[in-house]
Design a protein around this motif. Structure first.
Motif, PDB file in Angstrom:
ATOM      1  N   LEU A 279     -13.237  -0.591  87.490  1.00 59.38           N
ATOM      2  CA  LEU A 279     -13.221  -0.285  88.929  1.00 59.38           C
ATOM      3  C   LEU A 279     -11.791  -0.245  89.436  1.00 59.38           C
ATOM      4  O   LEU A 279     -11.025  -1.204  89.255  1.00 59.38           O
ATOM      5  N   ASP A 280     -11.429   0.861  90.067  1.00 61.02           N
ATOM      6  CA  ASP A 280     -10.154   0.980  90.768  1.00 61.02           C
ATOM      7  C   ASP A 280     -10.422   0.527  92.204  1.00 61.02           C
ATOM      8  O   ASP A 280     -11.103   1.223  92.968  1.00 61.02           O
ATOM      9  N   CYS A 281      -9.923  -0.637  92.544  1.00 61.34           N
ATOM     10  CA  CYS A 281     -10.285  -1.244  93.836  1.00 61.34           C
ATOM     11  C   CYS A 281      -9.657  -0.515  95.015  1.00 61.34           C
ATOM     12  O   CYS A 281     -10.099  -0.698  96.147  1.00 61.34           O
ATOM     13  N   LEU A 282      -8.654   0.316  94.769  1.00 61.38           N
ATOM     14  CA  LEU A 282      -8.033   1.037  95.875  1.00 61.38           C
ATOM     15  C   LEU A 282      -8.869   2.260  96.254  1.00 61.38           C
ATOM     16  O   LEU A 282      -9.119   2.513  97.424  1.00 61.38           O
ATOM     17  N   THR A 283      -9.305   2.999  95.238  1.00 63.03           N
ATOM     18  CA  THR A 283     -10.017   4.256  95.510  1.00 63.03           C
ATOM     19  C   THR A 283     -11.526   4.094  95.411  1.00 63.03           C
ATOM     20  O   THR A 283     -12.271   4.970  95.837  1.00 63.03           O
TER      21      THR A 283
ATOM     22  N   GLU B 214      -8.314 -10.445  87.473  1.00 69.78           N
ATOM     23  CA  GLU B 214      -8.656 -11.519  88.423  1.00 69.78           C
ATOM     24  C   GLU B 214      -7.604 -11.584  89.526  1.00 69.78           C
ATOM     25  O   GLU B 214      -6.403 -11.554  89.235  1.00 69.78           O
ATOM     26  N   HIS B 215      -8.067 -11.661  90.769  1.00 67.04           N
ATOM     27  CA  HIS B 215      -7.179 -11.645  91.941  1.00 67.04           C
ATOM     28  C   HIS B 215      -6.391 -10.347  92.016  1.00 67.04           C
ATOM     29  O   HIS B 215      -5.282 -10.314  92.529  1.00 67.04           O
ATOM     30  N   THR B 216      -6.961  -9.289  91.456  1.00 68.02           N
ATOM     31  CA  THR B 216      -6.325  -7.969  91.542  1.00 68.02           C
ATOM     32  C   THR B 216      -6.987  -7.129  92.628  1.00 68.02           C
ATOM     33  O   THR B 216      -6.381  -6.205  93.143  1.00 68.02           O
ATOM     34  N   ASP B 217      -8.241  -7.457  92.985  1.00 63.30           N
ATOM     35  CA  ASP B 217      -8.995  -6.570  93.891  1.00 63.30           C
ATOM     36  C   ASP B 217      -8.320  -6.433  95.257  1.00 63.30           C
ATOM     37  O   ASP B 217      -8.097  -5.328  95.728  1.00 63.30           O
ATOM     38  N   TYR B 218      -7.957  -7.560  95.872  1.00 67.00           N
ATOM     39  CA  TYR B 218      -7.350  -7.449  97.205  1.00 67.00           C
ATOM     40  C   TYR B 218      -5.898  -6.974  97.138  1.00 67.00           C
ATOM     41  O   TYR B 218      -5.258  -6.780  98.165  1.00 67.00           O
ATOM     42  N   ASN B 219      -5.375  -6.788  95.923  1.00 67.43           N
ATOM     43  CA  ASN B 219      -4.048  -6.201  95.771  1.00 67.43           C
ATOM     44  C   ASN B 219      -4.131  -4.716  95.411  1.00 67.43           C
ATOM     45  O   ASN B 219      -3.140  -4.116  94.993  1.00 67.43           O
ATOM     46  N   GLY B 220      -5.342  -4.153  95.548  1.00 70.93           N
ATOM     47  CA  GLY B 220      -5.521  -2.729  95.273  1.00 70.93           C
ATOM     48  C   GLY B 220      -5.433  -2.382  93.797  1.00 70.93           C
ATOM     49  O   GLY B 220      -5.101  -1.253  93.436  1.00 70.93           O
ATOM     50  N   GLY B 221      -5.750  -3.344  92.949  1.00 66.26           N
ATOM     51  CA  GLY B 221      -5.621  -3.124  91.501  1.00 66.26           C
ATOM     52  C   GLY B 221      -6.937  -2.754  90.846  1.00 66.26           C
ATOM     53  O   GLY B 221      -7.800  -2.115  91.449  1.00 66.26           O
ATOM     54  N   TRP B 222      -7.081  -3.195  89.599  1.00 64.08           N
ATOM     55  CA  TRP B 222      -8.245  -2.829  88.802  1.00 64.08           C
ATOM     56  C   TRP B 222      -8.982  -4.088  88.335  1.00 64.08           C
ATOM     57  O   TRP B 222      -8.362  -5.147  88.198  1.00 64.08           O
ATOM     58  N   CYS B 223     -10.275  -3.944  88.087  1.00 62.53           N
ATOM     59  CA  CYS B 223     -11.015  -5.034  87.457  1.00 62.53           C
ATOM     60  C   CYS B 223     -12.104  -4.433  86.580  1.00 62.53           C
ATOM     61  O   CYS B 223     -12.317  -3.212  86.580  1.00 62.53           O
ATOM     62  N   LEU B 224     -12.764  -5.290  85.832  1.00 58.75           N
ATOM     63  CA  LEU B 224     -13.667  -4.807  84.778  1.00 58.75           C
ATOM     64  C   LEU B 224     -14.921  -5.679  84.689  1.00 58.75           C
ATOM     65  O   LEU B 224     -15.106  -6.430  83.738  1.00 58.75           O
TER      66      LEU B 224
END
Ligand code: ADP
Ligand code: MG
Length: 405
Positions: free
Chosen positions: A209-213, A53-63
């Motif tokens: 999901l890797d939000c960076l790539t 949570e709140h990882t997407d705009y930090n280029g992180g991961w979510c599920l």
């Protein structure tokens, strides 16, 4: 001592309905409104985020995991260039001319469907005029992403009318396009998780999901004796928009202070935290870094069938969102605390926070008690009665019904 719960304490279910029946009813509505049957019906799912949570705009991961709750769009091509849209969830239809459409003039809910069609055309695909009739089983504003479900169902419907084949590559393009519609035309910040889940999810799987790539990987979801319970708190605190922006700005400031582009990965969390003297930034970073690690840990727990470990990670994530990121609220905390008292494996808020939904991992044998206890706890505190969904992992947006084409 065993407790028996009255049936009326069990709360309401958010029913996803049966796709065939919903689709048939929508076909009948379309015929009543337009005098002819639609050419097809397309559906796209809502989603729940299991971790990250709140990882997407930090280029992180979510599920995220797609839900059987979907938005349905019945569509028929017109001979002219008008786009008409009716939604059974909204009062009043709208009708616009695709020639000379200024997307900045779009307001309210019409900016979602019209924004998608406008961007499809702007990307070089000639769109015909269309009549769209929409119905949805995704609750609005519950953190289950009714907006992406709407965008993605409209995108598939419009592509079919324009005779654009939607293969795997096109689905990737549609993710970007729907994200842009929501960011640039609707004007709400969205990280891309919702549209990715709606367009790429597979039945029986969560989607890493890797939000960076943008890279995705299916994670088979199978807990034969545990349920994933979603609790829609029905709370939506007005703080949410400004606070969301504040959190993004704090993360950007923290990344700059650490000499990073994004708070994606801490080579050494301890070292990074020692360099941040500002208490607020310190805690925001601790959430983002630890949450990213929890996404990886959650994937391992799901693959290993370790329900206790997954539950522990849920609760740890909630504590981090509540104490370090400060995006929880009384209703979300009450769901988590009550579920844990009743013996759930773990629970956390899901989505952006300040309301929306929480998720609970609970043994099937304890499911009814958790629901009843949460409903009673909400009544005692004078909160709006919550709604429940036992989540199953559904597939991505697809055509439900092909009629006259
Ligand atoms: P969510 O968490 O449900 O995605 P958002 O605020 O992102 O919440 O999106 C909700 C908005 O999307 C609604 O206010 C409305 O404008 C639009 N929307 C969602 N579903 C529908 C629908 N079935 N018909 C019309 N508009 C819808
Ligand atoms: Mg949304």
């Amino acid at each position: 001592m065993t407790t028996t719960w009255r049936l009326d304490e069990l709360g309401d279910d958010l029913d996803p309905g049966r796709p065939r029946e919903l689709s048939a009813a929508l076909v009948a509505t379309f015929e009543r409104l337009h005098g002819v049957p639609p050419a097809g019906v397309f559906a796209a799912p809502g989603r729940v985020n299991l971790m990250g949570e709140h990882t997407d705009y930090n280029g992180g991961w979510c599920l995220p995991m797609a839900l059987p709750h979907a938005t349905y769009v019945a569509v028929r091509r017109r001979d002219d260039r008008r786009l008409t849209v009716t939604s059974l969830q909204q009062v009043g239809a709208f009708s616009i001319d695709l020639d000379g459409l200024d997307p900045a003039s779009l307001r309210g809910w019409s900016s979602y469907p019209a924004g998608v069609v406008w961007l499809l055309e702007a990307s070089g695909l000639r769109m015909p005029g269309m009549d769209l009739v929409i119905d949805s089983r995704v609750p609005v504003g519950a953190g289950l992403s009714s907006s992406a479900a709407l965008e993605c169902a409209v995108a598939l419907a419009a592509c079919a009318m324009a005779e654009v084949a939607v293969d795997a590559q096109m689905r990737r393009r549609l993710i970007d396009l729907c994200v842009r519609a929501e960011r640039e035309i609707v004007g709400s910040p969205t990280g891309g998780m919702d549209q990715t889940a709606a367009l790429l999810a597979r039945p029986g799987e969560a989607l890493l999901l890797d939000c960076l790539t943008g890279r995705t990987e299916g994670v088979s979801w199978s807990f034969p004796e545990a349920s994933l319970l979603i609790v829609d708190t029905r709370a939506q605190h007005s703080l949410s928009d400004g606070q969301y922006g504040d959190r993004r700005a704090e993360c950007a400031r923290a990344a700059a202070a650490l000499g990073l582009d994004l708070l994606r990965e801490a080579p050494d969390l301890g070292v990074a935290l020692r360099r941040l003297t500002d208490d607020i930034l310190h805690r925001r970073v601790r959430h983002v870094f630890s949450e990213n690690l929890r996404v990886g840990a959650a994937v391992r727990a799901i693959r290993g069938g370790e329900h206790r470990e997954l539950g522990r990670l849920f609760t740890e994530s909630h504590e981090s969102l509540r104490d370090d990121f400060e995006v929880s609220c009384a209703e979300l905390d009450l769901v988590v605390d009550t579920a844990l008292v009743e013996g759930a494996y773990g629970a956390r808020m899901t989505g952006g926070g300040f309301g929306g939904s929480a998720i609970v991992l609970v043994a099937d044998a304890k499911l009814a008690r958790v629901r009843a206890a949460v409903t009673s706890a909400f009544a005692e505190r004078g909160f709006t009665r919550p709604a429940f969904v036992v989540a199953t992992a559904a597939g991505a947006a697809a055509e439900v019904e092909s009629l006259t084409r």
